[in-house]
Design a protein around this motif. Structure first.
Motif, PDB file in Angstrom:
ATOM      1  N   ILE A   1      -2.767 -10.381  -4.107  1.00  0.00           N
ATOM      2  CA  ILE A   1      -2.555  -9.170  -5.458  1.00  0.00           C
ATOM      3  C   ILE A   1      -1.263  -8.723  -6.265  1.00  0.00           C
ATOM      4  N   ASP A   2      -0.607  -8.549  -6.906  1.00  0.00           N
ATOM      5  CA  ASP A   2       0.698  -8.574  -7.183  1.00  0.00           C
ATOM      6  C   ASP A   2       0.018  -6.676  -7.393  1.00  0.00           C
ATOM      7  N   GLU A   3       0.918  -6.115  -6.541  1.00  0.00           N
ATOM      8  CA  GLU A   3       0.689  -4.779  -6.641  1.00  0.00           C
ATOM      9  C   GLU A   3       1.117  -3.744  -8.220  1.00  0.00           C
ATOM     10  N   ASP A   4       1.981  -3.808  -8.488  1.00  0.00           N
ATOM     11  CA  ASP A   4       2.330  -3.825  -9.983  1.00  0.00           C
ATOM     12  C   ASP A   4       1.575  -3.611 -11.117  1.00  0.00           C
ATOM     13  N   THR A   5       0.779  -4.815 -11.099  1.00  0.00           N
ATOM     14  CA  THR A   5      -0.375  -4.992 -12.006  1.00  0.00           C
ATOM     15  C   THR A   5      -1.729  -5.295 -12.494  1.00  0.00           C
ATOM     16  N   HIS A   6      -2.145  -5.495 -10.286  1.00  0.00           N
ATOM     17  CA  HIS A   6      -3.951  -5.274 -10.583  1.00  0.00           C
ATOM     18  C   HIS A   6      -4.989  -4.030 -10.725  1.00  0.00           C
ATOM     19  N   ASP A   7      -5.664  -4.054 -11.112  1.00  0.00           N
ATOM     20  CA  ASP A   7      -5.909  -2.318 -11.010  1.00  0.00           C
ATOM     21  C   ASP A   7      -6.618  -1.637  -9.620  1.00  0.00           C
ATOM     22  N   GLY A   8      -6.879  -3.189  -8.985  1.00  0.00           N
ATOM     23  CA  GLY A   8      -6.841  -2.494  -7.311  1.00  0.00           C
ATOM     24  C   GLY A   8      -6.232  -1.319  -6.273  1.00  0.00           C
ATOM     25  N   PHE A   9      -4.878  -1.610  -6.965  1.00  0.00           N
ATOM     26  CA  PHE A   9      -3.799  -1.419  -6.767  1.00  0.00           C
ATOM     27  C   PHE A   9      -3.671   0.009  -7.300  1.00  0.00           C
ATOM     28  N   ASN A  10      -3.770   0.030  -8.801  1.00  0.00           N
ATOM     29  CA  ASN A  10      -4.040   1.159  -9.731  1.00  0.00           C
ATOM     30  C   ASN A  10      -4.656   2.342  -9.188  1.00  0.00           C
TER      31      ASN A  10
ATOM     32  N   ILE B   1       0.963  -1.249   0.011  1.00  0.00           N
ATOM     33  CA  ILE B   1      -0.279  -0.120   0.307  1.00  0.00           C
ATOM     34  C   ILE B   1       1.128   1.637  -0.098  1.00  0.00           C
ATOM     35  N   SER B   2       1.993   1.288   0.774  1.00  0.00           N
ATOM     36  CA  SER B   2       2.669   2.351   0.597  1.00  0.00           C
ATOM     37  C   SER B   2       3.565   3.369  -0.664  1.00  0.00           C
ATOM     38  N   ASP B   3       3.941   1.847  -1.313  1.00  0.00           N
ATOM     39  CA  ASP B   3       4.891   1.690  -1.883  1.00  0.00           C
ATOM     40  C   ASP B   3       3.927   2.117  -3.674  1.00  0.00           C
ATOM     41  N   THR B   4       2.739   1.873  -3.559  1.00  0.00           N
ATOM     42  CA  THR B   4       1.472   2.762  -4.196  1.00  0.00           C
ATOM     43  C   THR B   4       1.338   3.697  -4.284  1.00  0.00           C
ATOM     44  N   VAL B   5       0.788   3.982  -3.254  1.00  0.00           N
ATOM     45  CA  VAL B   5       0.837   6.025  -2.718  1.00  0.00           C
ATOM     46  C   VAL B   5       2.448   6.115  -3.394  1.00  0.00           C
ATOM     47  N   ALA B   6       3.002   5.962  -3.024  1.00  0.00           N
ATOM     48  CA  ALA B   6       4.113   6.287  -3.748  1.00  0.00           C
ATOM     49  C   ALA B   6       4.554   6.357  -5.315  1.00  0.00           C
ATOM     50  N   SER B   7       3.772   5.706  -6.481  1.00  0.00           N
ATOM     51  CA  SER B   7       4.010   5.316  -7.388  1.00  0.00           C
ATOM     52  C   SER B   7       3.216   5.967  -7.822  1.00  0.00           C
ATOM     53  N   HIS B   8       2.007   7.100  -7.056  1.00  0.00           N
ATOM     54  CA  HIS B   8       0.834   7.554  -8.183  1.00  0.00           C
ATOM     55  C   HIS B   8       1.108   9.207  -7.617  1.00  0.00           C
TER      56      HIS B   8
ATOM     57  N   GLU C   1     -11.933   1.273 -21.529  1.00  0.00           N
ATOM     58  CA  GLU C   1     -12.815   2.471 -22.309  1.00  0.00           C
ATOM     59  C   GLU C   1     -11.117   4.000 -23.040  1.00  0.00           C
ATOM     60  N   ARG C   2     -10.262   4.214 -22.158  1.00  0.00           N
ATOM     61  CA  ARG C   2      -9.693   4.584 -21.800  1.00  0.00           C
ATOM     62  C   ARG C   2     -10.483   6.417 -21.853  1.00  0.00           C
ATOM     63  N   ASN C   3     -11.363   6.189 -20.048  1.00  0.00           N
ATOM     64  CA  ASN C   3     -11.576   7.694 -20.133  1.00  0.00           C
ATOM     65  C   ASN C   3     -11.600   7.880 -18.497  1.00  0.00           C
ATOM     66  N   ARG C   4     -10.529   7.581 -17.618  1.00  0.00           N
ATOM     67  CA  ARG C   4      -9.653   8.311 -16.521  1.00  0.00           C
ATOM     68  C   ARG C   4      -8.493   9.084 -16.913  1.00  0.00           C
ATOM     69  N   GLU C   5      -9.298   9.933 -15.920  1.00  0.00           N
ATOM     70  CA  GLU C   5      -8.400  10.855 -15.486  1.00  0.00           C
ATOM     71  C   GLU C   5      -6.984  11.224 -15.360  1.00  0.00           C
ATOM     72  N   LEU C   6      -5.507  10.156 -15.733  1.00  0.00           N
ATOM     73  CA  LEU C   6      -4.370  10.879 -15.588  1.00  0.00           C
ATOM     74  C   LEU C   6      -3.833  12.170 -15.462  1.00  0.00           C
ATOM     75  N   GLY C   7      -3.113  12.108 -14.282  1.00  0.00           N
ATOM     76  CA  GLY C   7      -2.371  13.350 -13.593  1.00  0.00           C
ATOM     77  C   GLY C   7      -2.966  13.591 -12.569  1.00  0.00           C
TER      78      GLY C   7
ATOM     79  N   TRP D   1      -2.382   4.375 -14.720  1.00  0.00           N
ATOM     80  CA  TRP D   1      -2.732   3.683 -16.086  1.00  0.00           C
ATOM     81  C   TRP D   1      -4.216   3.244 -17.181  1.00  0.00           C
ATOM     82  N   GLN D   2      -4.174   3.500 -18.112  1.00  0.00           N
ATOM     83  CA  GLN D   2      -5.939   3.229 -18.136  1.00  0.00           C
ATOM     84  C   GLN D   2      -6.523   2.251 -17.925  1.00  0.00           C
ATOM     85  N   ASN D   3      -7.758   2.297 -18.365  1.00  0.00           N
ATOM     86  CA  ASN D   3      -8.617   0.991 -18.940  1.00  0.00           C
ATOM     87  C   ASN D   3      -9.637   1.120 -20.498  1.00  0.00           C
TER      88      ASN D   3
END
Length: 334
Positions: free
Chosen positions: A286-295, A12-19, A36-42, A32-34
């Motif tokens: 769960i792999d935090e680097d690839t799972h959308d729940g951590f994204n 969880i800590s690493d995920t926050v840092a990655s964002h 539908e490519r409708n996510r507001e990245l940034g 990263w996008q879904n």
């Protein structure tokens, strides 16, 4: 049985840092996008608010004046000075406004501008009319974001007085459903939506009750209904094997109703223990680097809250180097 969750907290800590983005206090909700490519990245309102919520929960909250001021400034600058609202496309503006104001409260800070577009709800008649107007039968889950969010936004921004609060809770008292303990009476068992949707809606009003130290009218019925839904597997798809808020909705309704009555205490603990083991096993897998729940920091925050409430409700069972701190024990709204 002892379950250690330090590995999950590290993820969880690493995920926050990655964002985290270039400037301190700025976070993306997704990196990263879904399809539908409708996510507001940034930079995103939920990214910034949920980052500080998560950091508070896991014991990594900003601890210097400079850092805190940067986070406060980022959140305050997201408020529209004309409307007073915080907005983001995935949620109703009342939800986003309450969520950002609640994040500011962790820093003992408030929004800069008055909540101009919500002023119609600052009178006693205004709040009763709003609650009466919500679609309690057809959309109780989503509507609770408004009916509960308005309380958090108003109270945390010092926009209302104690008479307004009394009116709010009196309305909820009078409209509690005597068969399930949920809100609203005559709506929960109407069949328009699954009962679990009413549980998820009730969760939002319940954390307002907890913040204001107000009693539930039918805590025993809340417990019966929660346990019945779990035992019959009438929850939601993938319950306990997903990221989000459905799990903490169920856990919190049981644990906080149990604080107001000794009714079926051992049944509650047994259900919570069984769920906790399965849920933590899932999160560990769960792999935090690839799972959308951590994204998605917002969905991740829901799961973090569930872990915090389980750890508190089951003393000694769930261990971590730093005990988790549920933000709802400080102020309302997630």
């Amino acid at each position: 049985m002892i379950i250690n969750i330090d590995d999950i907290i590290k993820k969880i800590s690493d995920t926050v840092a990655s964002h985290r983005l270039e400037n301190e206090g700025e976070y993306a909700r997704w990196i990263w996008q879904n399809e539908e490519r409708n996510r507001e990245l940034g930079i995103n309102e939920y990214g910034c608010a949920d980052a500080v919520n998560i950091l508070y929960t896991i014991g990594e909250f900003p601890n210097t004046t400079k850092s805190r001021e940067a986070h406060i400034r980022v959140l305050q600058n997201m408020q529209n000075p004309q409307t007073g609202l915080f907005t983001e496309t995935s949620h109703h503006p009342i939800h986003t406004t309450a969520h950002c104001i609640a994040a500011l409260e962790l820093f003992d800070a408030k929004p800069i501008y008055p909540l101009t577009d919500l002023m119609e709800y600052t009178t006693c008649d205004g709040i009763k009319n709003m609650l009466d107007s919500l679609d309690w039968k057809g959309d109780p889950w989503d509507m609770s974001h408004r009916g509960a969010g308005i309380y958090a936004a108003m109270v945390l921004s010092d926009s209302v007085d104690s008479k307004w609060e009394d009116t709010y809770f009196e309305w909820l008292w009078e409209n509690a459903d005597e068969k399930t303990g949920f809100w609203r009476k005559d709506a929960v068992l109407s069949g328009d939506r699954p009962v679990f949707h009413h549980l998820a809606g009730t969760f939002h009003y319940l954390f307002n009750h907890e913040y204001a130290k107000r009693p539930l009218r039918f805590p025993e019925k809340v417990i019966d209904t929660c346990l019945d839904l779990y035992e019959k597997k009438e929850t939601v798809s993938n319950f306990g094997k997903q990221f989000g808020f459905a799990e903490v909705d169920w856990v919190y309704c049981i644990t906080r109703a149990s604080r107001q009555t000794a009714y079926r205490f051992e049944d509650c603990r047994k259900a919570l223990k069984g769920f906790a083991k399965e849920y933590i096993d899932y999160l560990n897998s769960i792999d935090e680097d690839t799972h959308d729940g951590f994204n998605d920091l917002h969905m991740l925050f829901g799961s973090v809250c569930c872990l915090a409430e389980l750890q508190q409700a089951l003393p000694g069972l769930i261990r971590s180097k730093k005990p988790l701190k549920l933000v709802l024990d400080r102020r309302p709204f997630i």
